[in-house]
Design a protein around this motif. Structure first.
Motif, PDB file in Angstrom:
ATOM      1  N   TRP A  12      -0.085   1.165  -4.271  1.00 29.59           N
ATOM      2  CA  TRP A  12      -1.090   0.236  -4.786  1.00 29.59           C
ATOM      3  C   TRP A  12      -2.372   0.352  -3.973  1.00 29.59           C
ATOM      4  O   TRP A  12      -2.338   0.641  -2.779  1.00 29.59           O
ATOM      5  CB  TRP A  12      -0.576  -1.206  -4.697  1.00 29.59           C
ATOM      6  CG  TRP A  12       0.558  -1.537  -5.621  1.00 29.59           C
ATOM      7  CD1 TRP A  12       1.894  -1.422  -5.346  1.00 29.59           C
ATOM      8  CD2 TRP A  12       0.459  -2.015  -6.963  1.00 29.59           C
ATOM      9  NE1 TRP A  12       2.633  -1.813  -6.436  1.00 29.59           N
ATOM     10  CE2 TRP A  12       1.779  -2.184  -7.445  1.00 29.59           C
ATOM     11  CE3 TRP A  12      -0.602  -2.332  -7.805  1.00 29.59           C
ATOM     12  CZ2 TRP A  12       2.063  -2.644  -8.725  1.00 29.59           C
ATOM     13  CZ3 TRP A  12      -0.330  -2.803  -9.080  1.00 29.59           C
ATOM     14  CH2 TRP A  12       0.986  -2.947  -9.531  1.00 29.59           C
ATOM     15  N   GLY A  13      -3.529   0.101  -4.624  1.00 26.50           N
ATOM     16  CA  GLY A  13      -4.817   0.165  -3.928  1.00 26.50           C
ATOM     17  C   GLY A  13      -5.416  -1.224  -3.738  1.00 26.50           C
ATOM     18  O   GLY A  13      -4.922  -2.211  -4.285  1.00 26.50           O
ATOM     19  N   GLU A  14      -6.517  -1.265  -2.981  1.00 26.06           N
ATOM     20  CA  GLU A  14      -7.295  -2.495  -2.758  1.00 26.06           C
ATOM     21  C   GLU A  14      -6.408  -3.683  -2.367  1.00 26.06           C
ATOM     22  O   GLU A  14      -6.553  -4.797  -2.884  1.00 26.06           O
ATOM     23  CB  GLU A  14      -8.115  -2.865  -4.006  1.00 26.06           C
ATOM     24  CG  GLU A  14      -9.131  -1.811  -4.398  1.00 26.06           C
ATOM     25  CD  GLU A  14      -9.885  -2.175  -5.678  1.00 26.06           C
ATOM     26  OE1 GLU A  14     -10.194  -3.356  -5.890  1.00 26.06           O
ATOM     27  OE2 GLU A  14     -10.147  -1.238  -6.472  1.00 26.06           O
TER      28      GLU A  14
ATOM     29  N   ALA B  11      -3.288  -6.653  -5.347  1.00 25.22           N
ATOM     30  CA  ALA B  11      -3.514  -5.207  -5.293  1.00 25.22           C
ATOM     31  C   ALA B  11      -3.871  -4.706  -6.689  1.00 25.22           C
ATOM     32  O   ALA B  11      -3.691  -5.428  -7.678  1.00 25.22           O
ATOM     33  CB  ALA B  11      -2.266  -4.494  -4.784  1.00 25.22           C
TER      34      ALA B  11
ATOM     35  N   ALA C 281       0.836  -1.206   0.000  1.00 20.54           N
ATOM     36  CA  ALA C 281       0.000   0.000   0.000  1.00 20.54           C
ATOM     37  C   ALA C 281       0.877   1.266   0.000  1.00 20.54           C
ATOM     38  O   ALA C 281       0.581   2.241  -0.700  1.00 20.54           O
ATOM     39  CB  ALA C 281      -0.934  -0.006   1.204  1.00 20.54           C
TER      40      ALA C 281
ATOM     41  N   VAL D 222      -3.772   2.028  -8.870  1.00 17.75           N
ATOM     42  CA  VAL D 222      -4.674   3.186  -8.824  1.00 17.75           C
ATOM     43  C   VAL D 222      -3.929   4.445  -9.240  1.00 17.75           C
ATOM     44  O   VAL D 222      -2.696   4.440  -9.330  1.00 17.75           O
ATOM     45  CB  VAL D 222      -5.276   3.375  -7.409  1.00 17.75           C
ATOM     46  CG1 VAL D 222      -6.320   2.316  -7.147  1.00 17.75           C
ATOM     47  CG2 VAL D 222      -4.196   3.338  -6.335  1.00 17.75           C
TER      48      VAL D 222
END
Ligand code: SAM
Length: 215
Positions: free
Chosen positions: A194-196, A212, A190, A215
């Motif tokens: 990186w997202g999710e 991930a 993160a 984004v």
């Protein structure tokens, strides 16, 4: 170090993981869920063993590694794979060149984890996916104790019989022990933008798959 172990690398993996490595590789393929026409980068691909299941499924997958010994062994075995020499912390690819990026049992070996995660993000298109497959830490106490015994005692002893470079497997055991746990690695992913970020354990946490989205 990887140049030295290249020739017997895959066989040693099969022996030391008691064949579990094949299951872990199938889980990576499922997690990435590649669609027709998508392009995948398999970073720190070594001899291409982590790339081959994708190629065999018809995915355009590019294996990259900085060990010429691993690349040479891989090219000899799988001349159909498009091996590219490259350093994970300075990737020889354009921005957003790939739909997805993966790294199996490689991130722990890269000197600068944050730089590798940032570079993999750079070469992934917006909305693209990352899957990191890496040794982690068993979550259940008794299982963790059995596994730690195996890692620190049995594994180096077995490696002495089957590997061309037993010291590398002492390094393997020590590097696994020193590696961040599931939650900590998720935080590093993160922090690289990186997202999710999410993860799931395999074999009770011996291995974790971190996913991930760019984004
Ligand atoms: C344990 S092997 C994994 C190979 C393959 N992904 C697999 O699953 O069998 C780790 C690989 O990471 C590579 N590696 C380590 N640091 C690297 C870096 N900075 N750039 C590229 N490859 C690197 C090594 O050369 C080695 O081939």
């Amino acid at each position: 170090m990887f140049d030295e172990v290249a020739a017997r690398y895959d066989r040693t993996n099969d022996v030391l993981s008691l064949g579990q490595d094949r299951r872990w590789r199938r889980a990576v393929v499922e997690a990435l869920d590649m669609r027709p026409g998508e392009k995948l980068l398999d970073m720190a691909a070594g001899t291409g063993t982590s790339t081959a299941p994708f190629t065999d499924a018809g995915v355009l997958a590019v294996p990259s590694d900085f060990s010429l010994g691993m690349l040479r062994t891989g090219r000899g075995r799988r001349p159909d794979l498009p091996f590219v020499a490259g350093d994970a912390t300075r990737l020889p690819f354009a921005d957003a060149a790939f739909d997805a990026v993966t790294i199996s049992f490689g991130l722990r070996n890269v000197g600068d984890t944050a730089a590798a995660l940032a570079e993999m993000r750079r070469v992934t298109r917006h909305g693209g996916r990352l899957v990191v497959c890496e040794f982690s830490h068993p979550t259940w106490g008794p299982w963790r104790r059995v596994y730690t015994e195996y890692l620190m005692r049995a594994l180096p002893a077995v490696a002495r019989r089957v590997s061309s470079s037993p010291d590398s497997y002492v390094y393997l055991a020590e590097s696994i022990r020193a590696w961040p746990d599931q939650r900590e690695l998720g935080e590093l992913v993160a922090a690289a933008g990186w997202g999710e970020v999410a993860y799931r354990n395999l074999s009770g946490g011996i291995v974790a798959l971190h996913r991930a989205v760019r984004v």
